[in-house]
Design an enzyme around this catalytic site. Structure first.
Site, short mmCIF file in Angstrom:
data_model
loop_
_atom_site.label_atom_id
_atom_site.label_comp_id
_atom_site.label_asym_id
_atom_site.label_seq_id
_atom_site.Cartn_x
_atom_site.Cartn_y
_atom_site.Cartn_z
N TYR A 126 0.82 -1.21 0.00
CA TYR A 126 0.00 0.00 0.00
C TYR A 126 0.85 1.26 0.00
CZ TYR A 126 -4.11 -2.89 0.83
OH TYR A 126 -5.12 -3.81 0.70
N LYS A 173 3.76 -14.67 4.30
CA LYS A 173 4.08 -15.50 3.12
C LYS A 173 5.60 -15.48 2.99
CE LYS A 173 2.58 -17.84 -0.50
NZ LYS A 173 1.76 -19.06 -0.43
N ASP A 206 -2.16 -18.37 2.95
CA ASP A 206 -3.14 -19.19 2.23
C ASP A 206 -3.73 -20.25 3.15
OD1 ASP A 206 -0.49 -19.92 2.11
OD2 ASP A 206 -0.54 -20.70 0.07
N ASP A 230 -5.94 -6.66 5.11
CA ASP A 230 -7.10 -6.13 4.41
C ASP A 230 -7.97 -7.29 3.90
OD1 ASP A 230 -8.81 -4.37 3.24
OD2 ASP A 230 -7.43 -3.63 1.72
N ASP A 234 -11.95 -8.96 5.41
CA ASP A 234 -13.22 -9.19 4.71
C ASP A 234 -13.62 -10.66 4.83
OD1 ASP A 234 -12.99 -6.50 3.91
OD2 ASP A 234 -14.00 -6.91 2.01
#
Ligand code: NAI
Length: 336
Positions: A126, A173, A206, A230, A234
């Site tokens: 970002y 990751k 993941d 982020d 959700d």
């Protein structure tokens, strides 16, 4: 003593849910003086500036904001206002409690979910550092620093300690981004060592996404860099009934801006359908931050009572009530 708060209604469903949240906060009797600061796509386009000076001036005066969502154009146009605001005020910690509400019908009805997400809020992909090297070849820079990683890790562990939480899971990751996510993880591990009473675990993002869907009730505190935070927010919202109910706070050393996880929901804007729960519960976080524990508790309990009763819920959570009808029901509980 009155509290001063910058109210940024935003656009899309923002003004509708902001009005509902203001009504609910005021019903608790807390003396809040709102400093309204308009911010929307039209203003930004006209001013040619992502963050108008009056907005920053107001937040520098009040130090506290309650914010509705602001639309960001996709694949072009101006920089995200939300990202710009978090950077400008150094709101480094994005805190998002994801909790099952009583009586709500979800796919996970029989389990109690109580997760708090700590998302680093100022860097990662970002940072907005994108370049077209040559035509059709683009790089996007992922920035991870020790300072920001340690800061968010410490914030999450401090919260865990103060709130008697049992476990923090760092999500990464680092098997692929060995340097960037590797640094994030190293910082989390170092901070974890200073909080021996809190269990520390790591999960690759993941796998974390799958485990969250399979056994969400086993998760406690999640600690993530910006982008994964982020996305996982959700996903986690989906576990408890959707974006309409998950609140959030952007916390810095000096400023705090409270806003829901959801965006401006252009598909339902202006129709009186939006669920204001997420911004109302963000207001609960704001009241707690302001030291108004009794009012925070009152508003939280009123929202929960409306869900428990289940008669005045909005469409996204299976009801037929409008934004206003839901808000009236919450106000009735507060005044009741
Ligand atoms: P969104 O969160 O606005 O909507 C996703 C889906 O959830 C839509 O179907 C919407 O109707 C539903 N939804 C969201 N909030 C709801 C509510 N309170 N009540 C009932 N249903 C609700 O995400 P989307 O569509 O990806 O983004 C729309 C715009 O919002 C974009 O311009 C995006 O950049 C912006 N955005 C702004 C944020 C902020 O200001 N903090 C955060 C996220 C997105």
């Amino acid at each position: 003593m009155p509290h001063y708060c910058t109210l940024i209604p935003g656009d899309g469903i923002g003004p509708e849910v902001a009005q509902a949240a203001v009504r609910a906060v005021e019903a608790t009797g807390v003396d809040i003086r709102w400093r309204r600061a308009e911010l929307n796509e039209a203003i930004i386009l006209e001013a040619g500036k992502t963050l108008p000076q009056y907005l920053l001036d107001s937040l520098n005066e009040t130090r506290v904001g309650l914010k509705g969502p602001v639309t960001t154009p996709v694949a072009g146009g101006f920089q995200s206002v939300n990202v710009a605001l978090r950077k400008a005020l150094d709101l480094f910690a994005n805190v998002r409690p994801v909790k099952t509400l009583p009586g709500i019908k979800t796919r996970f009805e029989d389990v109690e979910i109580d997760i708090v997400i700590f998302r680093e809020n100022t860097e990662d992909l970002y940072s907005g550092l994108e370049h077209e090297i040559v035509r059709d070849v683009v790089t996007s820079l992922k920035v991870i620093t020790r300072t920001a990683s340690e800061r968010i890790a410490r914030y999450a562990f401090e919260y865990a300690q103060k709130n008697q939480r049992r476990q923090v899971i760092a999500i990464h990751k680092a098997n692929i981004m060995k340097l960037a996510d590797g640094l994030f993880l190293r910082c989390c591990r170092e901070v974890a060592k200073q909080y021996s009473e809190i269990q520390y675990k790591e999960l690759i993002v993941d796998n974390a996404a799958m485990q969250l869907v399979i056994r969400p009730e086993t998760f406690d505190i999640l600690l993530l860099p910006n982008l994964y935070g982020d996305i996982v927010s959700d996903l986690a919202a989906g576990l408890v009934g959707g974006l309409g109910i998950v609140p959030g706070a952007n916390m810095g050393e000096t400023h705090a801006v409270f806003e829901a996880v959801h965006g401006s929901a252009p598909d339902i804007a202006g129709q009186g359908k939006a669920n204001p729960t997420a911004l109302m519960l963000s207001s609960v976080m704001m009241l707690t931050h302001l030291g108004e524990q009794a009012a925070a508790h009152e508003l939280q309990s009123a929202v929960e009572a409306v869900y428990r009763e289940g008669k005045s819920l909005t469409g996204d959570v299976g009801g037929t009530a409008s934004t206003e009808e839901f808000t009236d029901a919450v106000l009735k509980e507060i005044k009741g």
